[in-house]
Scaffold this active site. Structure first.
Site, PDB file in Angstrom:
ATOM      1  N   GLU A   1      52.242   8.067  97.556  1.00 44.29           N
ATOM      2  CA  GLU A   1      52.293   9.750  97.723  1.00 44.29           C
ATOM      3  C   GLU A   1      51.711  10.167  98.334  1.00 44.29           C
ATOM      4  O   GLU A   1      51.847  11.101  99.263  1.00 44.29           O
ATOM      5  CB  GLU A   1      53.156  10.531  96.901  1.00 44.29           C
ATOM      6  CG  GLU A   1      54.331   9.822  95.877  1.00 44.29           C
ATOM      7  CD  GLU A   1      54.152   8.717  94.314  1.00 44.29           C
ATOM      8  OE1 GLU A   1      54.121   8.945  93.363  1.00 44.29           O
ATOM      9  OE2 GLU A   1      52.891   8.833  94.499  1.00 44.29           O
TER      10      GLU A   1
ATOM     11  N   CYS B   1      50.477  13.936  91.970  1.00 45.49           N
ATOM     12  CA  CYS B   1      51.813  13.847  93.023  1.00 45.49           C
ATOM     13  C   CYS B   1      52.253  14.574  93.658  1.00 45.49           C
ATOM     14  O   CYS B   1      52.188  15.186  94.447  1.00 45.49           O
ATOM     15  CB  CYS B   1      52.163  12.422  93.287  1.00 45.49           C
ATOM     16  SG  CYS B   1      50.400  11.061  93.431  1.00 45.49           S
TER      17      CYS B   1
ATOM     18  N   HIS C   1      47.194   7.262  95.732  1.00 45.00           N
ATOM     19  CA  HIS C   1      48.322   7.216  95.769  1.00 45.00           C
ATOM     20  C   HIS C   1      49.038   6.555  96.582  1.00 45.00           C
ATOM     21  O   HIS C   1      49.124   7.656  97.314  1.00 45.00           O
ATOM     22  CB  HIS C   1      49.220   7.835  94.789  1.00 45.00           C
ATOM     23  CG  HIS C   1      48.244   7.869  93.316  1.00 45.00           C
ATOM     24  ND1 HIS C   1      49.255   8.072  92.041  1.00 45.00           N
ATOM     25  CD2 HIS C   1      47.386   7.092  92.724  1.00 45.00           C
ATOM     26  CE1 HIS C   1      48.724   8.293  90.570  1.00 45.00           C
ATOM     27  NE2 HIS C   1      47.664   7.888  91.480  1.00 45.00           N
TER      28      HIS C   1
ATOM     29  N   CYS D   1      53.666  11.773  89.237  1.00 45.16           N
ATOM     30  CA  CYS D   1      52.671  11.762  88.838  1.00 45.16           C
ATOM     31  C   CYS D   1      52.599  12.810  88.638  1.00 45.16           C
ATOM     32  O   CYS D   1      52.750  13.670  89.530  1.00 45.16           O
ATOM     33  CB  CYS D   1      51.509  10.845  88.165  1.00 45.16           C
ATOM     34  SG  CYS D   1      50.253  10.966  89.917  1.00 45.16           S
TER      35      CYS D   1
END
Length: 150
Positions: free
Chosen positions: A48, A79, A46, A76
Site C-alpha cells: 500500500e 497503511c 508495504h 495494517c
C-alpha cells in the site's frame, strides 16, 4: 483486484509476503505496489505504501482525493494511517487480516469518529483467491523450513 493479485505474485517471486496494491483514479491505474520490506530492509515497504508513494509522485500531490486503492490483504494500522493522510476516497481489500487488520478485523481506524478523514472500506473482494495466495506462500515456507530441519 486482479492487477493487485498480479502485483502480489511479483512480491512472492522475490520471497516477500505476497501482498499487492493498485491505486486507481477515474477508472485509470495510477500506480501499483507490492510488499518489499525484506529486500529493501524497510519495515514501511508495504504494498500500500509503495502504491501511495508512486501515485503521489505521478499526480504531483501527496493528497490523493478521488482515488481508490485495491489491495489483496486488509491494511495494517500504518497503511490505514497513510491512506487517511493521503485523503484516499476508498480502499478495497481481498483477504481479512485477523492479526493486524485495521479496517475492521482487529480495529477499524476509518470508523474512528475522532479522526478527521474517513475512507470508505469495501472488504472481501476476491477474498478466496487473495487468501489462498497467502496461505500457499506460508505453507511453502513452513515446508521448506521443515525440510532443512530433517
Amino acid at each position: 483486484m486482479q492487477q493487485a493479485i498480479a502485483a502480489a505474485k511479483e512480491a512472492k517471486a522475490l520471497g516477500e509476503v505476497p501482498v499487492g496494491a493498485v491505486l486507481v483514479k477515474n477508472g485509470e491505474v495510477i500506480a501499483t505496489g507490492f510488499n518489499q520490506p525484506i529486500g529493501r530492509h524497510d519495515p514501511t515497504a508495504h504494498a500500500e505504501i509503495a502504491a501511495l508513494r508512486a501515485a503521489a509522485e505521478a499526480l504531483g500531490n501527496y493528497r490523493l482525493p478521488g482515488c481508490t486503492l485495491y489491495v489483496t490483504l486488509e491494511p495494517c494500522a500504518m497503511c490505514a494511517g497513510a491512506m487517511m493522510h493521503a485523503r484516499l476516497e476508498r480502499v478495497v481489500f481481498g483477504a481479512a487480516d485477523p492479526k493486524t487488520g485495521a479496517c475492521g478485523s482487529v480495529l477499524n481506524l476509518f470508523a474512528e469518529e475522532k479522526l478527521n478523514h474517513h475512507t470508505t472500506v469495501t472488504q472481501g473482494v476476491l477474498a478466496e483467491e487473495c487468501s489462498s495466495l497467502l496461505k500457499t506462500f506460508f505453507a511453502e515456507r513452513r515446508a521448506a523450513k521443515n525440510s532443512l530441519l530433517s
